[in-house]
Design a protein around this motif. Structure first.
Motif, PDB file in Angstrom:
ATOM      1  N   GLY A  65       0.468  -1.071   0.531  1.00 23.68           N
ATOM      2  CA  GLY A  65      -0.005  -0.091   0.450  1.00 23.68           C
ATOM      3  C   GLY A  65       1.133   1.378  -0.131  1.00 23.68           C
ATOM      4  N   THR A  75       3.910   1.643   1.726  1.00 23.22           N
ATOM      5  CA  THR A  75       4.026   2.056   2.983  1.00 23.22           C
ATOM      6  C   THR A  75       6.148   1.761   2.803  1.00 23.22           C
ATOM      7  N   GLY A  93      -3.385   7.619   1.625  1.00 18.70           N
ATOM      8  CA  GLY A  93      -3.061   6.291   2.514  1.00 18.70           C
ATOM      9  C   GLY A  93      -1.673   6.433   3.300  1.00 18.70           C
ATOM     10  N   THR A  94      -0.232   6.546   2.029  1.00 18.65           N
ATOM     11  CA  THR A  94       0.780   6.750   3.605  1.00 18.65           C
ATOM     12  C   THR A  94       0.954   7.545   3.954  1.00 18.65           C
ATOM     13  N   ALA A 134      -2.348   4.963   6.093  1.00 16.55           N
ATOM     14  CA  ALA A 134      -2.026   3.413   6.799  1.00 16.55           C
ATOM     15  C   ALA A 134      -1.310   3.075   8.264  1.00 16.55           C
ATOM     16  N   GLY A 187      -7.049  -0.278   1.962  1.00 15.36           N
ATOM     17  CA  GLY A 187      -6.002   0.638   1.934  1.00 15.36           C
ATOM     18  C   GLY A 187      -5.803   1.162   0.393  1.00 15.36           C
ATOM     19  N   SER A 188      -6.916   0.913  -0.119  1.00 14.25           N
ATOM     20  CA  SER A 188      -6.950   1.377  -1.257  1.00 14.25           C
ATOM     21  C   SER A 188      -7.673   3.157  -1.414  1.00 14.25           C
ATOM     22  N   SER A 221     -11.290   3.651   2.102  1.00 12.42           N
ATOM     23  CA  SER A 221     -11.002   4.739   2.921  1.00 12.42           C
ATOM     24  C   SER A 221     -12.349   5.115   2.931  1.00 12.42           C
ATOM     25  N   GLY A 265      -7.199  -7.773   4.528  1.00 10.84           N
ATOM     26  CA  GLY A 265      -5.723  -6.544   4.757  1.00 10.84           C
ATOM     27  C   GLY A 265      -5.214  -7.535   5.277  1.00 10.84           C
ATOM     28  N   ASP A 268       3.220  -8.204  -0.763  1.00 11.44           N
ATOM     29  CA  ASP A 268       2.586  -8.366  -1.455  1.00 11.44           C
ATOM     30  C   ASP A 268       2.540  -8.912  -2.731  1.00 11.44           C
TER      31      ASP A 268
END
Lengths: 221, 323, 501
Positions: free
Chosen positions: B68, B70, B92-93, B97, B158-159, B163, C190, C203
């Motif tokens: 994602g 990170t 996101g980051t 995150a 996480g996209s 969110s 997740g 990933d």
């Protein structure tokens, strides 16, 4: 799966135990490992499948396949185990690892490898890797390494402008502000190519056959 | 022995380094934590070009993907704070995150020297063509009434669509069934085909389908309407003023930048976002360029803090609720 | 019809301007040269070359990019044939017979056949896009998650047929592939699966990493063991280009491959990935002597290669008409377009027709360029096989390492190819084939996604797969294929054991 060295010693095949029996046992191990590794994941229901559902059942199926394979191998016999080379796998793995830890700084807990860039990692992989074959000759590999690295630096670093590290990080910081990076790259490519070609000429003078082989290769790299 | 050698070598080099005083002396790497061609990468490439011109050294984009975004941000945050490694962070980051990644190795608000906001891409609430509700208000009612029978698409935990989607749900108090896709493309496809009912996503991803009439847009979550979708009302106009959200992209540097280096980077980014060509390209994509009050490092620091505070509770409860 | 002609006329007027022809040529050339490096697949090639198109005007940039795409694709097939390293999922099948042909000294014929079959498929697919692009889009929308799941199951059934050894081993390999595909962060929750706490696994495993290990490195390790076979491959070079007899043999396969590939390419859910597998399965099924497959059958190159190229082309349909990238390469193309300020979607055709039709015309020009560039290059590539192996393999190692590193800039990816290389070597030693594993890996990832999505949407009712007609038919096909593959092998297995021993 199973350890390459654990199979059979190099040389003659062992005929009393069939390939399929060992392969089946290996698959069973892999399946059991998979079941264990996904054991703590929720499996959920059909309507809301959890992350563990598919891997769990696939691992079970792998083990079942392994069992079937082992049984058929046991009942019907089949090919014996093949011999494993040890030199090849060990040296090739070392060469790839050498490339991986030198191309850029890599941290293993408290230890961090220095990032040496393509100019070191490339030749390291070629020369080290070359020794996987018993026919390796140092000078030949050195020439190959120098010319290939020069070619790759030119191609990836200069022409394509990829952000792949070329030089050791320390060197880049030292040269910062004194020599433009492009110039430094081209100078290095020139130097590598010159040394490589020089060695090649020497080599060709001493032995014609090996020389032509290298020449052909460098042309295409 | 080797470390001793390395240290002595480094100190010699450091002496050299001190001699060369004007930054920047060599190309600057901008780490983009997403794949080449994605929205963040596009924004990064658009601002990197004018930044290079101002700084007199090329700003090279390095795409370091993973987890994602990170992975790339973690790596860049650990680089030496000399101004030669900077990064393009995003909502996101540097916002979501901390709520999503347990072992996160950086703190969005503390591990960085913020440089400034680069661009934002507004979020649009879109639904399948066959959705009966004529406006946002009745749509919200329909989603609330439908409960789990409503299908909401998103592009993975996480996209941005995840969110912003769960934020929407918690705001209106609805609990639709979440249908997960790998990326926006397949999610949009199923939205067009009517397999799922609605989603929230960045304008750049959905604008062509909205103008093409294959999906329906209810509102855009910005204070003003977007020139790319002039007919779509804002959430304020449509009666959901609290839903204000935009996927922002901003430039950060590792913590501890020398003041003069930082000032140069801030100035370069400021020129970049005022560059008419870069501005036009961002606006063409449906993005927004930061206004004066939003630009600069202090505003960015505030933004990061408020975003972390905003996303953490929403996402934590969403991740826990979803089996 | 006159509409189509005038549109194509507009397109060719754009594509055939001197500047655009040059850009197309340049793109194809660079794409081929980079794509042919072992370890550098089409995705990596396009990602690397993307920045060089930034300075051009949008039409020129897209034409060049399309050229790069075709070049990279063909370059990937070249490495698959020459050194047995597939650059992407769709060229896995090409390694089966293509590389065998190279080993028998027929590398030139294999490369030539691939180029000609690709050109033919490209031409047909271009016409198809121009004529039927818009109506075909409707097909894309019929396919929901249930249909895609059925399609993937069918693909796995193909994978069983693909193998030429024991069916049981092939099934086991597919399952192992699916298991590998599960590594990494779960998309829906997740949660991390089988990552053992390693960040570099969060990933999952990259396709190129797995392919490079199982094919590239494992192949090197195997070759280091048996010196004789590769010396034979070196000694004989043979004809450089396919003769009439070869072409006659390859033609029906090319026609079938084109049809299959074009059809699957239209599906936005990454259907193109199945094209080559399906084409190969069909060829093997209808061949008079299926045992030739896997031992250098020319149909085994012509069918999948034409399917590959046709699919690569028709994959543009969902992109251009729906604005949806069906696969990773197309996602990159979207990125490239947005950088140039064009957001692909239904509006492009009406808003900027010269761009839309120019690009379609340039697809054909690109295919032509590919032929022009590659037929002469065949000689060069084939001569590469003359390089002594002791020098060839260190070079391959280095290119693989650089290629893998450049995709994500992660040294851990490079380390993983070593691990998978040893794993692949062990597999070969136990008589397993890596191709079904790779297929299981590619399809497994998609399959799980579609399965879970379909079941979420049906609220857990598994009957959804049989109630929807398209998915029911696909399941039927899958089971028929499986039954056909399994029955003879169950009957024959006894004899096989004796012949193999």
């Amino acid at each position: 799966m199973s350890d390459p060295s654990g199979g059979a010693g190099p040389g003659n095949a062992v005929s009393w135990v069939s390939q399929n029996v060992v392969a089946g046992l290996g698959l069973i191990l892999l399946g059991v490992f998979g079941v264990w590794a996904t054991g703590d994941l929720p499996r959920g229901t059909l309507g809301a499948m959890g992350p563990g559902m598919l891997p769990h059942w696939v691992a079970v199926c792998v083990a079942v396949c392994g069992f079937a394979l082992a049984v058929t191998g046991f009942v019907r016999g089949g090919e014996g185990l093949q011999s494993f080379g040890l030199r090849g796998p060990v040296v090739v793995v070392l060469a790839i690892l050498a490339f991986a830890v030198t191309i850029r700084p890599v941290s293993f807990g408290p230890v961090t490898t220095p990032g040496l860039g393509l100019i070191v990692a490339g030749p390291l992989a070629v020369i080290l890797g070359g020794y996987a074959s018993p026919e390796a000759r140092f000078r030949e590999l050195l020439i190959l390494a120098l010319l290939l690295t020069a070619g790759c630096m030119l191609l990836f670093g200069d022409l394509l402008n990829l952000p792949i590290p070329i030089f050791p990080t320390a060197l880049i910081e030292a040269a910062s502000g004194k020599i433009p990076s492009r110039v430094m790259l081209r100078l290095a490519v020139g130097a590598l190519a010159l040394i490589g070609l020089g060695l090649l000429l020497l080599q060709r003078r001493s032995s014609r056959r090996a020389g032509t082989d290298v020449a052909r290769h460098s042309m295409t790299a | 022995m080797r470390t001793a050698l390395a240290i002595s070598l480094l100190s010699v080099l450091a002496a050299f380094g001190a001699a060369a005083d004007t930054y920047p002396q060599r190309p600057i790497t901008m780490v983009v934590p997403f794949a080449a061609g994605g929205p963040t990468d596009v924004i990064a490439r658009i601002v990197a070009e004018p930044m290079s011109r101002v700084l007199g050294q090329q700003v090279v984009i390095e795409n370091v993907t993973g987890a994602g975004g990170t992975t790339g941000i973690t790596r860049a945050s650990q680089a030496s704070p000399d101004g030669y490694t900077i990064m393009m962070g995003h909502m996101g980051t540097h916002g979501a995150a901390p709520a999503l990644f347990k072992g996160l190795k950086y703190d969005p608000a503390k591990s960085f020297d913020p440089i400034g906001l680069a661009a934002g891409t507004p979020i649009v609430i879109v639904a399948k063509k066959g959705m009966a509700a004529p406006d946002l208000k009745s749509f919200v009612e329909a989603v609330k009434a439908g409960g789990a029978s409503i299908n909401q698409a998103h592009a993975g935990v996480g996209s941005v669509s995840h969110s912003t989607g769960v934020l929407f749900d918690s705001l209106i108090g609805a609990k639709p069934t979440l249908v997960v896709y790998r990326g926006t493309g397949p999610a949009l496809n199923d939205l067009m085909a009517g397999q799922v009912d609605f989603m929230t996503d960045q304008i750049v991803n959905v604008a062509p389908q909205i103008s093409g009439g294959t999906i329906k847009a209810y509102a855009i979550a910005t204070p003003e309407r977007s020139p790319s979708l002039p007919d779509v009302p804002t959430t304020k106009e449509a009666g959901l003023p609290d839903y204000q959200v935009s996927a922002w992209n901003a430039v950060f540097a590792p913590k501890g930048l020398p003041a003069d280096v930082r000032a140069k980077l801030v100035a370069a980014l400021d020129t970049a976002i005022k560059d008419p060509n870069a501005r036009k390209r961002i606006l063409d994509l449906g993005g927004t360029v930061p206004k004066d009050a939003e630009a600069g490092p202090d505003a960015l620091q505030k933004l990061v803090e408020s975003e972390v505070a905003r996303w953490t509770p929403v996402l934590r409860s969403a991740v826990e609720a979803n089996p | 019809m006159p509409d189509l002609l005038s549109n194509l006329g507009l397109g060719f007027a754009v594509a055939l301007s001197l500047q655009n022809v040059m850009l197309c040529f340049l793109g194809c050339l660079v794409g081929t040269l980079i794509g042919v490096l072992p370890g550098v697949g089409p995705i990596a090639t396009i990602a690397m070359l993307l920045p060089i198109t930034f300075g051009l005007d949008p039409v020129g940039a897209l034409i060049m990019l399309a050229g790069i795409y075709y070049g990279a694709q063909y370059g990937g097939s070249t490495t698959a044939i020459l050194v047995n390293i597939p650059g992407e999922a769709t060229s896995v099948v090409t390694t089966l017979d293509g590389h065998q042909m190279a080993r028998q000294g027929r590398a030139g014929i294999a490369l030539g056949t691939a180029a000609i079959a690709s050109f033919f498929a490209g031409t047909v697919a271009t016409l198809l896009i121009a004529a039927l692009g818009a109506p075909l889009t409707r097909l894309a929308l019929i396919f929901g998650p249930a249909e895609y799941f059925a399609l993937m199951v069918m693909g796995l059934a193909f994978a069983v047929v693909l193998a030429h050894g024991s069916v049981l081993k092939a099934v086991a390999m597919i399952l192992v592939g699916v298991l590998f595909a599960c590594i990494g962060t779960d998309l829906e929750t997740g949660e991390e699966r089988m990552t053992f706490g390693f960040t570099f696994l969060t990933d999952g495993v990259d396709f190129s990493v797995l392919a490079m290990g199982l094919f590239g490195v494992a192949e090197i390790l195997r070759n280091l063991d048996n010196t004789e076979t590769r010396e034979i491959a070196r000694a004989r070079i043979g004809r450089l280009l396919p003769g009439l007899a070869d072409l006659r043999q390859a033609t029906p396969a090319t026609l079938r491959g084109t049809a299959i590939g074009a059809l699957l390419g239209i599906l936005p859910g990454n259907g193109a990935v199945l094209g080559p597998f399906a084409a190969y399965t069909v060829e093997k099924r209808i061949a008079r002597d299926p045992s030739r497959f896997g031992r250098g059958a020319i149909e085994g190159v012509a069918g999948p290669e034409s399917a590959n190229n046709a699919g690569a082309q028709t994959a543009f349909i969902p992109l251009l008409t729906l604005g949806i990238p069906p696969n990773a390469v197309m996602a990159l193309m979207v990125g490239a377009m947005t950088i140039h300020g064009i957001v692909p979607g239904p509006g492009v055709m009406t808003k900027s027709p010269e761009l839309f039709w120019g690009m379609i015309a340039s697809m054909w020009v690109g295919n032509l360029m590919l032929l022009v560039i590659n037929l002469p290059l065949v000689g060069v590539w084939v001569r590469l096989l003359k390089v002594p192996y002791r020098l060839m393999f260190p070079a391959i190692l280095m290119f693989c390492s650089i290629g893998i590193y450049s995709i994500n800039s992660l040294p851990t990816d490079v380390m993983l190819i070593a691990a998978f290389g040893v794993f692949g070597y062990v597999l070969i030693k136990f008589g397993f084939e890596p191709a079904p594993l790779l297929l299981g890996f590619v399809l497994g990832k998609l399959m799980e996604e579609y399965l879970r999505r379909a079941l979420t949407l049906s609220r857990g009712d598994a009957m959804v797969f049989l109630e929807r007609p398209v998915s029911a038919v696909l399941f039927l096909v899958a089971f028929t294929i499986l039954a056909l593959a399994l029955l003879p092998s169950l009957r024959k297995s006894r004899d096989e054991v004796f012949t193999e021993a």
